[in-house]
Write an enzyme that holds these catalytic residues in place. Sequence first.
Site, PDB file in Angstrom:
ATOM      1  N   GLY A 296       0.816  -1.210   0.000  1.00 54.89           N
ATOM      2  CA  GLY A 296       0.000   0.000   0.000  1.00 54.89           C
ATOM      3  C   GLY A 296       0.847   1.255   0.000  1.00 54.89           C
ATOM      4  O   GLY A 296       1.734   1.414   0.838  1.00 54.89           O
TER       5      GLY A 296
ATOM      6  N   GLY B 181      -0.403   4.454   0.267  1.00 50.50           N
ATOM      7  CA  GLY B 181      -1.093   5.624   0.807  1.00 50.50           C
ATOM      8  C   GLY B 181      -0.115   6.399   1.668  1.00 50.50           C
ATOM      9  O   GLY B 181       1.103   6.220   1.558  1.00 50.50           O
ATOM     10  N   PHE B 182      -0.627   7.231   2.550  1.00 50.52           N
ATOM     11  CA  PHE B 182       0.270   8.029   3.378  1.00 50.52           C
ATOM     12  C   PHE B 182       1.176   7.172   4.257  1.00 50.52           C
ATOM     13  O   PHE B 182       2.372   7.417   4.351  1.00 50.52           O
ATOM     14  CB  PHE B 182      -0.532   9.004   4.234  1.00 50.52           C
ATOM     15  CG  PHE B 182      -1.044  10.174   3.462  1.00 50.52           C
ATOM     16  CD1 PHE B 182      -0.187  11.170   3.038  1.00 50.52           C
ATOM     17  CD2 PHE B 182      -2.387  10.273   3.132  1.00 50.52           C
ATOM     18  CE1 PHE B 182      -0.643  12.257   2.313  1.00 50.52           C
ATOM     19  CE2 PHE B 182      -2.856  11.353   2.401  1.00 50.52           C
ATOM     20  CZ  PHE B 182      -1.995  12.348   1.993  1.00 50.52           C
ATOM     21  N   GLY B 183       0.598   6.133   4.903  1.00 48.76           N
ATOM     22  CA  GLY B 183       1.402   5.302   5.797  1.00 48.76           C
ATOM     23  C   GLY B 183       2.539   4.603   5.071  1.00 48.76           C
ATOM     24  O   GLY B 183       3.709   4.696   5.466  1.00 48.76           O
TER      25      GLY B 183
ATOM     26  N   GLU C  19     -17.424  18.556   3.558  1.00 44.20           N
ATOM     27  CA  GLU C  19     -16.719  19.155   2.426  1.00 44.20           C
ATOM     28  C   GLU C  19     -17.476  18.925   1.114  1.00 44.20           C
ATOM     29  O   GLU C  19     -17.578  19.830   0.286  1.00 44.20           O
ATOM     30  CB  GLU C  19     -15.287  18.607   2.367  1.00 44.20           C
ATOM     31  CG  GLU C  19     -14.452  19.200   3.501  1.00 44.20           C
ATOM     32  CD  GLU C  19     -13.064  18.587   3.664  1.00 44.20           C
ATOM     33  OE1 GLU C  19     -12.179  19.284   4.162  1.00 44.20           O
ATOM     34  OE2 GLU C  19     -12.881  17.398   3.320  1.00 44.20           O
TER      35      GLU C  19
ATOM     36  N   ASP D  82      -4.911   3.487   8.373  1.00 40.04           N
ATOM     37  CA  ASP D  82      -6.322   3.209   8.665  1.00 40.04           C
ATOM     38  C   ASP D  82      -6.600   1.759   9.004  1.00 40.04           C
ATOM     39  O   ASP D  82      -7.664   1.440   9.538  1.00 40.04           O
ATOM     40  CB  ASP D  82      -7.196   3.605   7.462  1.00 40.04           C
ATOM     41  CG  ASP D  82      -7.259   5.108   7.271  1.00 40.04           C
ATOM     42  OD1 ASP D  82      -6.610   5.821   8.052  1.00 40.04           O
ATOM     43  OD2 ASP D  82      -7.945   5.556   6.338  1.00 40.04           O
TER      44      ASP D  82
ATOM     45  N   ALA E  76      -4.833  11.378   7.565  1.00 42.82           N
ATOM     46  CA  ALA E  76      -3.515  11.355   6.955  1.00 42.82           C
ATOM     47  C   ALA E  76      -2.370  11.595   7.951  1.00 42.82           C
ATOM     48  O   ALA E  76      -1.383  10.849   7.943  1.00 42.82           O
ATOM     49  CB  ALA E  76      -3.458  12.354   5.796  1.00 42.82           C
TER      50      ALA E  76
END
Lengths: 424, 424
Positions: free
Chosen positions: B11, B13-15, B171, B300, B316
Amino acid sequence: MADAPHVVIIGAGFGGLYAARALARKRVRITVIDRKNHHVFQPLLYQVATAKLSPADIASPIRSVLGKYRNVQVLLDEAAQFDLTNKKVTLKTGESLGYDYLIVAAGASHAYFGHDEWSSLAPGLKSIEDATEIRRRVLLAFEMAEREALINGKRPMLNFIIVGGGPTGVELAGSIAEIAQKVMAKDFRGIDPTRARVVLLEAGQRILPAYPEDLSRSAERQLRKLGVDVLVGRAVTGLQTGKVLVGDEVMASNVTLWAAGVKASPLGNILGAPTDRAGRVMVEPDLSLPGHPEVFVVGDLAAITDKSGKQAPGVAPAAIQQGKATAKNIWRSIKSQPRKPFKYLDKGNLATIGRAAGVAEFGRLHLSGVIAWIFWLTVHIFFLIGFRNRVMVFIQWAWAYFTFQSGARLITGNTDLPGGKPNG
Amino acid sequence: MADAPHVVIIGAGFGGLYAARALARKRVRITVIDRKNHHVFQPLLYQVATAKLSPADIASPIRSVLGKYRNVQVLLDEAAQFDLTNKKVTLKTGESLGYDYLIVAAGASHAYFGHDEWSSLAPGLKSIEDATEIRRRVLLAFEMAEREALINGKRPMLNFIIVGGGPTGVELAGSIAEIAQKVMAKDFRGIDPTRARVVLLEAGQRILPAYPEDLSRSAERQLRKLGVDVLVGRAVTGLQTGKVLVGDEVMASNVTLWAAGVKASPLGNILGAPTDRAGRVMVEPDLSLPGHPEVFVVGDLAAITDKSGKQAPGVAPAAIQQGKATAKNIWRSIKSQPRKPFKYLDKGNLATIGRAAGVAEFGRLHLSGVIAWIFWLTVHIFFLIGFRNRVMVFIQWAWAYFTFQSGARLITGNTDLPGGKPNG
């Protein structure tokens, strides 16, 4: 205004859009119908297909382009049938719409010469969806080769074959060779992207057949310099998953792209008038439909030959000129003035070959290399519809030029490559 | 280098991405595996969904972000199984890959509380594909209403219902209300886009439940100012084509969006460790898997509660901190040093409500309105990955701010609206 003549325009490509703009200040009501919500700046579509620009950079919402004209309304729909006697268009949604004047500017799509089953094996480039599909296949081919190399330690083949040596084929081939050579080079570990093979197949004796011979030769030289294999006199006889057949020869291909032919929109036949071999409507000298002076056909859907015997080509400037000329003739008819025949003004031809290379023809002036490319850049930025797009595209080009980075390298949609894994 | 420990990261993503970056200068080999070729800057995804930014503005190719680190390789693939005993990951393509250290950072997707059949009726927002699908539905709803109005002379209803009052729901609601009020207003002839109804449904007693109460109230006020109907204490009990059911009440809806819940990636269960109700893996204080100190879960997908009893939220900054902390702990283990437990540093919360409005919380400092929005702008531009994106996004925001134009209003894909035509 409710009693003003109603002009219905089918298609918001260059022909339809410029017709709408030219009529927008007059005392008429205008309805523009398109099956997409956006106008596409087609000359730059190959840059979306090769991940240099984003879709929104070369496409503008039709209703935003025409938003300032209060007498123009825009419908997201498609023409399905014409009732020329009662002056009505039936839409795909079943509703129908009356008109006083009708402009059919439905354009063309790619033709597979009777082999429609080739379309999934070798996509063509006409819409934003086509462009993102080509981008997906090209980027995915590099990813799959990298996976093969890293996991299995193999040195996989990476062949891109572009069928058709017209401007679109030349631009796609140059652009793919360039991203392989410059952009991809440092991002991969298992494969060497600079060893990717890009092949441009042309059935005729030279690429860019509509250009003067010296420019065809120059384009070929510039493509070879980028590492493209230009093969002329090679007609494709078959396509299979991962293979391109040229007579007895079988060429393995990871990604095959189709730039070999166009056919006019089926709306041409629905109009009931004679069409030429490519399905284009044989119009009167004023671009009207034979027997129906209130119906016009413009752009890639129209076949028109002027007095000198030269046919208007299927390019944006021809469509723009036809759209404007038709708007003027409609206005002349409304004012009971005689119409004028359409006259095509050939402003020249331009094609790019990657970064800082290209060919240009303006009558007797033939340009190659950097100068042609600068011409191309100026003309295309100038004509991009919508101020924001001009600024954006200029910034992205400048960024890409100085950094060799390509901004829009996204694979969206699924990550399987239908027909892309070569059996070779 | 071939004998350096191999760190596999699932993955990007941010992590995963921040873990890879933090380890990239060390003496390890790193393989990053993601099923997409791009990292998505998720906090701005709603801006793609509401046509303010293009996908490429908030997404960067993973191999381009990590391209400068020679010890990092990137694979477009998906983890299917783990063999923790033999330290192997089996990929979706069937191959397997050995590791010395494994970081599973597979994230979360939206949850429909056991009603997976709702997903086509009310898409959620986790990927670029989700964002363009939401954009398609929102823009198409305006187009369909305009067609109805122009052809049939009707005054069609135009309702957008957003389920879930967390940051994403707030948002989306603010942003849709804003494009209806400001961007669409002048482009339509048959409908008045400013009369579109935007409803935000929240099951709990206030929106933004993770924020302090005064900011929840401020957000609600700011949303109402934009014309959003904020309805709290309303749990959705059913979704049907064109309808949202809230107990006995049936609300007609042209477009329904889902922002009500997330569930962790199924890879959590495949790891075999205990998970919480949302499917998150209950990790050790150092984020490692119980019984497998060489396997870590971050972002997450991880459920971690620090000494004070507060759980790290699914945002994030938490994922970034976990990715970095894990990289450090792996390096400590390689150097035979003791690991440190993960400690979450709450840097505050930020959410925007359209143009020049928002709420922000930094410990005891609570901000609302323009100041919160300027904070938001600065932080998001600063953290966007890739220099080009920062410049692009800034220019597009500036452009949109001063002109009320929205740049990426493209409907791509098909132009049918599944489940979008209300029966009400």
